[in-house]
Design an enzyme around this catalytic site. Sequence first.
Site, PDB file in Angstrom:
ATOM      1  CG  HIS A   8      40.817  34.248  44.149  1.00 22.82           C
ATOM      2  ND1 HIS A   8      41.443  34.037  45.356  1.00 22.82           N
ATOM      3  CD2 HIS A   8      40.312  35.507  44.200  1.00 22.82           C
ATOM      4  CE1 HIS A   8      41.311  35.143  46.093  1.00 22.82           C
ATOM      5  NE2 HIS A   8      40.645  36.043  45.415  1.00 22.82           N
ATOM      6  CB  SER A  73      33.076  33.276  46.015  1.00 22.70           C
ATOM      7  OG  SER A  73      33.297  32.408  44.926  1.00 22.70           O
ATOM      8  CG  HIS A 178      39.659  37.651  49.710  1.00 23.33           C
ATOM      9  ND1 HIS A 178      38.309  37.478  49.444  1.00 23.33           N
ATOM     10  CD2 HIS A 178      40.225  38.003  48.535  1.00 23.33           C
ATOM     11  CE1 HIS A 178      38.098  37.714  48.160  1.00 23.33           C
ATOM     12  NE2 HIS A 178      39.236  38.047  47.592  1.00 23.33           N
ATOM     13  CG  HIS A 223      38.389  43.493  46.526  1.00 24.16           C
ATOM     14  ND1 HIS A 223      38.278  42.896  47.753  1.00 24.16           N
ATOM     15  CD2 HIS A 223      38.402  42.490  45.612  1.00 24.16           C
ATOM     16  CE1 HIS A 223      38.205  41.574  47.589  1.00 24.16           C
ATOM     17  NE2 HIS A 223      38.269  41.297  46.306  1.00 24.16           N
ATOM     18  CD  GLU A 284      38.512  40.697  42.591  1.00 29.26           C
ATOM     19  OE1 GLU A 284      38.634  41.864  42.171  1.00 29.26           O
ATOM     20  OE2 GLU A 284      37.514  40.321  43.217  1.00 29.26           O
ATOM     21  NE  ARG A 290      34.559  34.727  36.281  1.00 25.81           N
ATOM     22  CZ  ARG A 290      34.773  33.446  36.565  1.00 25.81           C
ATOM     23  NH1 ARG A 290      34.720  32.547  35.606  1.00 25.81           N
ATOM     24  NH2 ARG A 290      35.040  33.076  37.797  1.00 25.81           N
TER      25      ARG A 290
END
Lengths: 336, 336
Positions: A8, A73, A178, A223, A284, A290
């Site tokens: 993303h 998100s 998603h 996921h 992802e 992160r």
Amino acid sequence: MIIDCHGHYTTAPAALQQFRDEQIAGLKTHTDIPLSARTPISDDQIRDSLENAQLKLQRARGTDLTIFSPRASAMAHHIGNETTSLRWTEACNDLIHRVCTLYPQNFVGVCQLPQSPGVPPIRSGAELERCVTQLGFIGCNLNPDPSGGHWDSPPLTDRHWYPLYEKMVELDVPAMVHVSSSCNPNFHATGAHYINADTTAFMQFLTSDLFKDFPTLRFIIPHGGGAVPYHWGRYRGLAQDLKRPPLTQSLLNNVFFDTCVYHLPGIELLTKVIPVDNILFGSEMVGAVRGIDPETGQYFDDTKRYIDALALTDLDRYKIFEGNARRVFPRLAGNT
Amino acid sequence: MIIDCHGHYTTAPAALQQFRDEQIAGLKTHTDIPLSARTPISDDQIRDSLENAQLKLQRARGTDLTIFSPRASAMAHHIGNETTSLRWTEACNDLIHRVCTLYPQNFVGVCQLPQSPGVPPIRSGAELERCVTQLGFIGCNLNPDPSGGHWDSPPLTDRHWYPLYEKMVELDVPAMVHVSSSCNPNFHATGAHYINADTTAFMQFLTSDLFKDFPTLRFIIPHGGGAVPYHWGRYRGLAQDLKRPPLTQSLLNNVFFDTCVYHLPGIELLTKVIPVDNILFGSEMVGAVRGIDPETGQYFDDTKRYIDALALTDLDRYKIFEGNARRVFPRLAGNT
């Protein structure tokens, strides 16, 4: 070639979020901010946003091409109305297109859809078609819960969604299932809502004849398939108790899982129970997690390392890293 | 001794369901059916309901004691009002007590709570106290979503729940976090709603200081912890990104997982990533999946076989089968 099916644009230039902030502020005064209100973003700003993030990590990890979509998100389909969602979606997809144009070797686009609660899904068809036929995108992200955690749309197997599926089949593009952010305080977005949606979608597919109606429709459950591989025995058993066909027959021609599972034992389980033909490499990245795992000294989301650690045949490794993505996203062939 | 921490009375005599059916029919005419309207159930009917089900399977599988509660999917806290829920709960708990009285070597009780949407959780405190102090029960099932799939209660970490937690701490009983049936067509009960609730609860705990406020409060997350062990790297990484303490410090003194995972690879993963002190043997028998796995020729829910297949030390095996249950359910000591 190593294709990451799940990336993303979480590092987009600040002007994108400014547009969104203005849009949300406008909702209070019932003003729909037009696309022309966007602050221009330069090519250099786009390059800067990627060079020290996704591109650096691609090089460091040894991956080649990321199937790239707007920040999940931030889709937030529950905010505003259909026009809000459409303009925000166009802004996000346009920016993905610029990324893919600047770095055609590194990124290929998957679009956000302008979903909105209560609006028929086919109203996203025009934007899907624009992205695929005009911008060269190869798939879409489909939100099974545009309400953001209230789950008041019909299940993905309901005819409510069929006209959009017809468009997907016509364009020969898959969808990644998603969700976006959660406005329900029960559900942390990346820690609960995402994973729950994955599990929910799989069980909806399991209990339906959707793929009899659409034999070529394809979904990626991200996921690592939510909870599904961990509970593969439960799902095989539920299918049997419910007099459904075995999962390999009824679902696995149409449903695929990515490898966004952030530890080796999870990836080992995934590849042990799910047929290799149904697993697409994904990370992802840059996304939900992160940090660096203190147990390994490597990034949690450097999922390539986990797959590298498996004893796979060359063919199986090829399938996970490239072959399956080419099969699920046939329009990749036109881009790379 | 082998203690199964997760069994439901899914085979109760038909008179129990008749009472429930009358209760639900009464709602249409705003009539609360009193407990005295129950059709009597004889001891023999109770024995018959168990001898060819739970007791036969205990003997066949070599387990000893089941921590036994009313059928979870039938709790259906969303039906009717607080009185409806209370009377139904009392009827179910009374029957569990009779089971435990008839077979004190085989069953020990865990109660359903008379939760109802919008009703403060502490209103379940009296029934919890009755079950623990008068009926000898050792824990409760707590439904984080009494709405049955609409998720409109505050998260389990909200002060909304604190008065009930104070009662649990006072009585020194744990709760299994367990939703009931789903009236949201998106969520299949045993295939999605249950697993999602497990995952959701864990992430709520992860993002809160609940266990600073209640250092001795204990929860079992059933169904192997939902998606959590499969995504253990994700949860460790999210905790780190969110500047939360490591999960072993912040959660694992208070949160436990059962072994209701219906295939060996899942149990292998669970025991690989979750500390052995946090795993309680459970089978959900007779429950969500009733068939025989064609791949093994054994019942999917015969989870003891999977644990037997692991290379565990005697001490670790003891912890999973007995020791951890005795620690999490200290009132077991008074019963067995």
